[in-house]
Scaffold this motif. Sequence first.
Motif, PDB file in Angstrom:
ATOM      1  N   GLY A   1       0.858  -1.177   0.000  1.00 54.48           N
ATOM      2  CA  GLY A   1       0.000   0.000   0.000  1.00 54.48           C
ATOM      3  C   GLY A   1       0.895   1.228   0.000  1.00 54.48           C
ATOM      4  N   ASN A   2       0.367   2.399  -0.391  1.00 54.01           N
ATOM      5  CA  ASN A   2       1.203   3.594  -0.475  1.00 54.01           C
ATOM      6  C   ASN A   2       1.744   4.033   0.885  1.00 54.01           C
ATOM      7  OD1 ASN A   2      -0.710   5.077  -3.175  1.00 54.01           O
ATOM      8  ND2 ASN A   2       1.157   3.862  -3.245  1.00 54.01           N
ATOM      9  N   PHE A   3       0.978   3.744   1.958  1.00 53.85           N
ATOM     10  CA  PHE A   3       1.406   4.172   3.303  1.00 53.85           C
ATOM     11  C   PHE A   3       1.486   2.957   4.231  1.00 53.85           C
ATOM     12  CE2 PHE A   3      -0.749   7.619   1.126  1.00 53.85           C
ATOM     13  CZ  PHE A   3       0.232   8.594   1.167  1.00 53.85           C
ATOM     14  N   ASN A   4       1.836   3.260   5.499  1.00 52.56           N
ATOM     15  CA  ASN A   4       2.050   2.185   6.468  1.00 52.56           C
ATOM     16  C   ASN A   4       1.060   1.030   6.353  1.00 52.56           C
ATOM     17  OD1 ASN A   4       3.698   4.257   7.577  1.00 52.56           O
ATOM     18  ND2 ASN A   4       3.556   3.238   9.568  1.00 52.56           N
ATOM     19  N   GLY A   5       1.583  -0.182   6.251  1.00 55.84           N
ATOM     20  CA  GLY A   5       0.779  -1.370   6.469  1.00 55.84           C
ATOM     21  C   GLY A   5       1.025  -1.839   7.895  1.00 55.84           C
ATOM     22  N   THR A   6       0.222  -2.784   8.356  1.00 54.46           N
ATOM     23  CA  THR A   6       0.352  -3.216   9.749  1.00 54.46           C
ATOM     24  C   THR A   6       1.660  -3.971   9.989  1.00 54.46           C
ATOM     25  OG1 THR A   6      -1.057  -5.075   9.128  1.00 54.46           O
ATOM     26  CG2 THR A   6      -2.095  -3.253  10.308  1.00 54.46           C
ATOM     27  N   PHE A   7       2.171  -4.647   8.957  1.00 54.48           N
ATOM     28  CA  PHE A   7       3.464  -5.325   9.133  1.00 54.48           C
ATOM     29  C   PHE A   7       4.567  -4.284   9.356  1.00 54.48           C
ATOM     30  CE2 PHE A   7       4.899  -9.799   8.494  1.00 54.48           C
ATOM     31  CZ  PHE A   7       6.210  -9.632   8.886  1.00 54.48           C
ATOM     32  N   ASP A   8       4.476  -3.178   8.619  1.00 57.21           N
ATOM     33  CA  ASP A   8       5.447  -2.092   8.818  1.00 57.21           C
ATOM     34  C   ASP A   8       5.302  -1.493  10.206  1.00 57.21           C
ATOM     35  OD1 ASP A   8       6.348  -1.999   5.985  1.00 57.21           O
ATOM     36  OD2 ASP A   8       4.289  -1.355   5.657  1.00 57.21           O
ATOM     37  N   ASP A   9       4.043  -1.346  10.646  1.00 62.93           N
ATOM     38  CA  ASP A   9       3.829  -0.789  11.991  1.00 62.93           C
ATOM     39  C   ASP A   9       4.507  -1.672  13.043  1.00 62.93           C
ATOM     40  OD1 ASP A   9       2.384   1.358  11.040  1.00 62.93           O
ATOM     41  OD2 ASP A   9       0.471   0.289  11.141  1.00 62.93           O
ATOM     42  N   MET A  10       4.426  -2.978  12.824  1.00 60.89           N
ATOM     43  CA  MET A  10       5.082  -3.888  13.758  1.00 60.89           C
ATOM     44  C   MET A  10       6.603  -3.675  13.733  1.00 60.89           C
ATOM     45  SD  MET A  10       4.911  -8.047  14.019  1.00 60.89           S
ATOM     46  CE  MET A  10       5.907  -8.438  12.590  1.00 60.89           C
ATOM     47  N   ILE A  11       7.155  -3.506  12.548  1.00 62.82           N
ATOM     48  CA  ILE A  11       8.601  -3.265  12.435  1.00 62.82           C
ATOM     49  C   ILE A  11       8.964  -1.942  13.115  1.00 62.82           C
ATOM     50  CG2 ILE A  11      10.471  -2.811  10.790  1.00 62.82           C
ATOM     51  CD1 ILE A  11       9.059  -4.793   8.869  1.00 62.82           C
ATOM     52  N   CYS A  12       8.135  -0.924  12.903  1.00 68.29           N
ATOM     53  CA  CYS A  12       8.405   0.381  13.531  1.00 68.29           C
ATOM     54  C   CYS A  12       8.318   0.277  15.057  1.00 68.29           C
ATOM     55  CB  CYS A  12       7.425   1.434  13.013  1.00 68.29           C
ATOM     56  SG  CYS A  12       7.784   1.974  11.334  1.00 68.29           S
ATOM     57  N   GLN A  13       7.323  -0.434  15.546  1.00 65.86           N
ATOM     58  CA  GLN A  13       7.206  -0.628  16.992  1.00 65.86           C
ATOM     59  C   GLN A  13       8.450  -1.328  17.537  1.00 65.86           C
ATOM     60  OE1 GLN A  13       5.085   0.559  19.226  1.00 65.86           O
ATOM     61  NE2 GLN A  13       4.170   1.665  17.519  1.00 65.86           N
TER      62      GLN A  13
END
Lengths: 564, 154
Positions: A392-404
């Motif tokens: 997707g163009n912006f944060n996906g939930t997998f990315d959110d997990m990586i960011c967390q």
Amino acid sequence: MISRRDFVIAAMAAGMLASGARGAFAQAARSGKMTQDDILRFDPVGTLTILHTTDLHAQLEPIYFREPSVNIGVGDARGLPPHLVDEAFLAYYKIAAGGPEAYSLTSLDFDALAGTYGRMGGADRIATLVKAIRAARGDGNVLLLDGGDGLQGSWSSLQTKGEDMVRVFGALGLDAMVGHWEFTYGAERVQEIVEKAPFAFLAQNIRSAEWQEPVFEARKMFERGGAKVAVIGQAFPRTPISNPRWMIPDWEFGLREEDLQKQVDDARAAGADVVVLLSHNGFDVDRKLAGRVKGIDVILTGHTHDALPAPVMVGSTLLIATGSHGKFISRLDLDVKDGKVAGFRYGLLPVFSDAIAPDPEMTALVREIRAPFAADLGRVVGRTGSLLYRRGNFNGTFDDMICQAMLTERDAEIALSPGFRWGGTLRPGDPITFEAIANATAITYPACYRNMMTGQQLKDVLEDVADNIFNADPYFQGGGDMVRVGGVGYAIAIDQPMGKRISDLTYLKTGQPLDPSKTYAVAGWASVNQGVEGPAIWELVERYVAATGTVDIAPMASVKVSGA
Amino acid sequence: MQLRSWTPSRRETMGLGLTALLAAALAPCLVMATEEAVAAELKKLYGDKPMADGKIKLDLPEIAENGLVVPLNVDVESPMTDGDYVKAVHVFADGNPLPQVVTYKFTPQSGKAAASVRMRLAQTQNVIAVAEMSNGTLYTAKAQVKVTIGGCGG
């Protein structure tokens, strides 16, 4: 060639040119699930078949992959495929909701439909389809081409520097490929692969920096189905910008339109009946290029991971988009008469792993390739309570997990994660294995840095990356999706020029505006600079998931998009 | 031939990549050239003489792979005879600290008015070429080059 007025024929009209619709999806609409026969059913045209895979990202086994729910088109691409998602996609292509097509091509009701239709892809399923089509059409009539990003994206590919996929492509009988992430194994390794691979590695747009000499073979002529087919390779033109230039210091890339035109003209002069561009430009770049470079019959697009059930036509050039991660292969039959393409039929064949009998030889090869890494791949680190996806163009939930994971494990205030398009999807309740983490992180420059940055610097980064995605001219676009952020929210006005898109940067912990002059601790990974220090990102994510146990992440609400 | 550039600073190992960020971070301490600065240079050379589009082929990348060495090929379409030739080609960059990049002088003996150079570009900006013909007429061409920190791999 007919005149190139830059018009884009609606998909259904393109299908009609080929005289009739294709089988697989239509069959499935009647019967619910698809069978292998449904998937392979195809009313052949002419004597030449081109098969296309692209952006497999070294996925040897079937996976779940959720298509984007946000895919914004800008400039001339606004509102056109591939920038249609979900309901708009279904309406454009006249696809019913809730069936196998909607499952494979959109994000709608993803978890429930994944339960019904299962995982997609898998090298052994692809092998079955390729073998069946070769058997039906005759070996000498089929050309198998891969559009790049095949050798990278999994733990086994990282550990073997792409050797796993070289073997798989060899076993599939691949004729030619192009590159992008392949270059992140470094110049020396790429040249080693090119020398020993049983298929061609084509790139017309790479030159040695010093002498401006071609580094790779630009094109290759194949005789298939009684026709001479010239395949020209186009590597991802922005590789040295989007990925570490220091890994390929002596090579220069770029679009090189004029050189490409010369390749097309030379191919015709050498007797080509069909000219194919095997491209990793990305769809919008190829759409613009198709209107400017004359004489290309087919562009096999890649890089942007779009899966389109019908070709897009620009003038008389067909643009094919085969998706990613092995979810689909494309079949294009061409009727070649008097040295030119007189007709075609196209099918985007969905690789439903439950419907397709695995090819035993490929199953054995995949097992052998994965065996040395079995303990790592199978290690269950934790569990997810929510859908984890990236694309997707912006944060996906997998990315959110990586960011967390970065915020926690590197004690940072802000996290930045690259907008890669690859990596599988996990369904609520799924175990999070090390393999799943590696599928989203396995790169050759994984160090997670921790740096101090001012609010202004962070805004500048976001502005710069945003312009690489939302510049109205596709030739000025590059790389992947928008950089993912943790710890901050922002608003983005897509239709504004660079420098004016990003506003309302908010430090989420306090809810206060980000101070342009204040310094924040920022963690990030996948820096394109040399000598970056820090632990590998997959280690951080594994530690975080193990400590969390069950990960629950709601889709991010702190990026506000307007002007799309 | 005259080459101008600004003193290189070391690429910082931070953030996502960051040539442009570096430029942005340094921007407050450097006064960047502007379109007006380029116009002022041209006025010094040619006064208010009109310039026409055309004749010049300016070959530049849309996006610089490395802002420190951006390749430029310039080629002016013209006979190179004693009576009709290209006298000079000036190249300017409107976003560098100094707008002048290079000046090439040609004679009929040059054979053709074409040259290549690598230049440093501090940020996204326009590169402008001006060709002076032997009869005094002027031609110009302009292209934007984007200098970026990159786009997150894809």
